[in-house]
Write an enzyme that holds these catalytic residues in place. Structure first.
Site, mmCIF file in Angstrom:
data_model
loop_
_atom_site.group_PDB
_atom_site.id
_atom_site.type_symbol
_atom_site.label_atom_id
_atom_site.label_comp_id
_atom_site.label_asym_id
_atom_site.label_seq_id
_atom_site.Cartn_x
_atom_site.Cartn_y
_atom_site.Cartn_z
ATOM 1 N N LYS A 76 0.850 -1.185 0.000
ATOM 2 C CA LYS A 76 0.000 0.000 0.000
ATOM 3 C C LYS A 76 0.887 1.237 0.000
ATOM 4 O O LYS A 76 1.959 1.254 0.617
ATOM 5 C CB LYS A 76 -0.899 -0.025 1.247
ATOM 6 C CG LYS A 76 -1.938 1.067 1.327
ATOM 7 C CD LYS A 76 -2.816 0.837 2.569
ATOM 8 C CE LYS A 76 -3.912 1.857 2.698
ATOM 9 N NZ LYS A 76 -4.800 1.565 3.868
ATOM 10 N N SER A 155 -9.409 1.608 2.760
ATOM 11 C CA SER A 155 -8.577 2.459 1.926
ATOM 12 C C SER A 155 -7.518 1.685 1.132
ATOM 13 O O SER A 155 -6.883 2.242 0.237
ATOM 14 C CB SER A 155 -7.875 3.509 2.795
ATOM 15 O OG SER A 155 -7.051 2.895 3.770
ATOM 16 N N SER A 179 -9.898 -0.981 6.659
ATOM 17 C CA SER A 179 -9.245 -0.776 5.358
ATOM 18 C C SER A 179 -8.515 -1.973 4.781
ATOM 19 O O SER A 179 -8.096 -1.935 3.635
ATOM 20 C CB SER A 179 -8.286 0.415 5.450
ATOM 21 O OG SER A 179 -9.005 1.612 5.597
#
Length: 451
Positions: A76, A155, A179
């Site tokens: 990420k 996210s 997330s």
């Protein structure tokens, strides 16, 4: 790249059937050829080839580092990668100073021989559960019906899509309100949110330190357990305790988590529960008033994540950089200005009380079983067209999972079925803080029963 698990790739690599350099090239070619250019924000081809060459040399010399050696991984876009600026999905950090070292967990997986192929997209500053990003694009959920663009969830949007699309077998995300588990559920993969503090957060761009946790999105629970061990610097030997369904006890909350749930989600979840019950798992249903209290607390005092995000980003959202940020992120973060210090302290105190009260309701060794989300992935365009709908959907999407962050749970989201459009439904196995080994083992049993 075929959608293969870490364990499947490891067998091929360890046996010499697959060369780590060939695997890295396959992954890089797959990323380059994929039509969705919003999945990866940067591709670390030079590093990947260097790490794959090192893995090849180890294999040829008979000194493999273990089951993760030579396996590709994506990160990420808020984990520090040496030599790259850490943008956290934001345009305002794009030209920042490059990191002078890898984040600690990046170092840990490199030490296990994993091959970092790049960083993947995310909601800006990790502050949304939908995965929408106006700067780098919004990855398309691979389960989207033909001609549609369903959201990936956030996210850790790029992480969920990269694994579901078969570009990498694992991507490491973060989870502050859901997330990791949200994109796992929307994209039909496994997502493991570890207990907060289980891994080092050094070199990870924060959102709310009182809630932030890490975890992998991958294809199987076994893969999650292998990565978990490596991120803690442990050998990957018998990483999952051996449980049978008859060893497991679950409680299904009757509070909040089913409110407004889509019929297809409830049907898939209940079918999974029936399989578990028939296999001998002990299952009860119970009311948890603590869940109501969490949302009442947020309504009265504001959310911890909003308060901490405001402090972190205050200079950005009240200065000229705000013009270059997602206005929805700015608007939501500005709500933190209304949260007083006394509100924040009262919430922290109430949190400890609610954690203790919740844990007192659990029977020994009991885990929580619930739908990960009350709905399948919605279409993107209506959310872009209607800001009120965007915020409404964001709140609905985060609702079930944020309970676990507030109560300091660990949890694994597993695919448990689909709706009429073949959009994935997620089932969530959660446990109290520190119960990670138990949760992973139980999730492995559930996974095997569900097929």
């Amino acid at each position: 790249m075929p959608a293969r698990s870490i364990a499947q790739l490891s067998i091929l690599l360890q046996s010499g059937t697959l060369d780590p350099v060939d695997l890295a090239e396959e992954a890089l070619a797959g990323i380059a050829a994929h039509p969705d250019k919003a999945i990866f924000t940067s591709v670390t081809a030079v590093r990947a080839r260097r790490e794959a060459e090192a893995a090849r040399k180890r294999f040829r010399e008979g000194r493999s580092l273990g089951p993760l050696d030579g396996v590709p991984v994506a990160w990420k876009d808020l984990f520090d990668i040496e030599g790259l600026p850490t943008t956290a999905g934001s345009r305002v950090l794009k030209h920042g100073a490059p990191a002078d070292r890898d984040a600690m967990v990046v170092q840990a997986l490199a030490g296990a021989g994993m091959v970092s192929v790049g960083r993947v997209n995310m909601s800006e500053f990790a502050f949304s559960g939908l995965g929408v990003n106006p700067h780098y694009g919004t990855p398309r959920n691979p389960a989207s019906p033909a001609g549609e663009h369903r959201i990936p969830g956030g996210s850790s949007s790029g992480s969920g899509v990269a694994v579901a699309a078969g570009l990498v077998p694992v991507s490491i995300g973060t989870d502050t309100g859901g997330s990791v588990r949200i994109p796992a559920a929307f994209n039909g993969v496994v997502g493991y949110k570890a207990t907060r503090g289980r891994y080092s957060m050094e070199g990870v761009f924060p959102l709310a330190k009182s809630l932030d946790s890490l975890g992998p999105l991958c294809r199987t629970v076994q893969d999650a357990a292998l990565v978990d061990a490596a991120m803690r610097g442990l050998p990957a030997v018998d990483v999952l305790p051996r449980f049978n369904a008859a060893d497991l006890a679950f409680v299904i909350p009757e509070t909040v988590v089913f409110d407004g749930a889509e019929p297809a989600v409830v049907a898939a979840f209940e079918a999974a529960v029936e399989r578990l019950s028939r296999a001998g798992a002990r299952i009860r249903r119970a009311v948890f008033p603590e869940f109501f209290e969490i949302f009442d607390l947020m309504a009265r005092h504001g959310a911890l994540v909003t308060a901490e995000a405001f402090v972190l980003h205050q200079a950005r959202i009240t200065g000229p950089q705000a013009a270059d940020m997602d206005p929805r992120v700015v608007k939501r973060t500005l709500l933190g200005a209304k949260i007083s210090l006394s509100d924040y302290i009262e919430t922290l105190a109430a949190r400890e009380r609610l954690i203790a009260a919740f844990e007192a309701r659990l029977e020994p060794a009991e885990l929580v079983l619930s739908p990960t989300l009350p709905h399948v992935a919605p279409a993107l365009q209506p959310l872009l067209d209607d800001e009120d709908l965007f915020f409404q959907m964001n709140g609905r999407t985060l609702r079930n999972t944020l309970i676990g962050n507030f109560l300091d749970w660990c949890g694994v989201s597993l695919p448990c079925g689909t709706d009429a459009d073949d959009l994935p439904v997620g089932l969530l196995v959660s446990g109290r803080r520190g119960a990670d080994a138990q949760v992973l083992a139980a999730a492995g049993v559930v996974e095997a029963l569900l097929g």
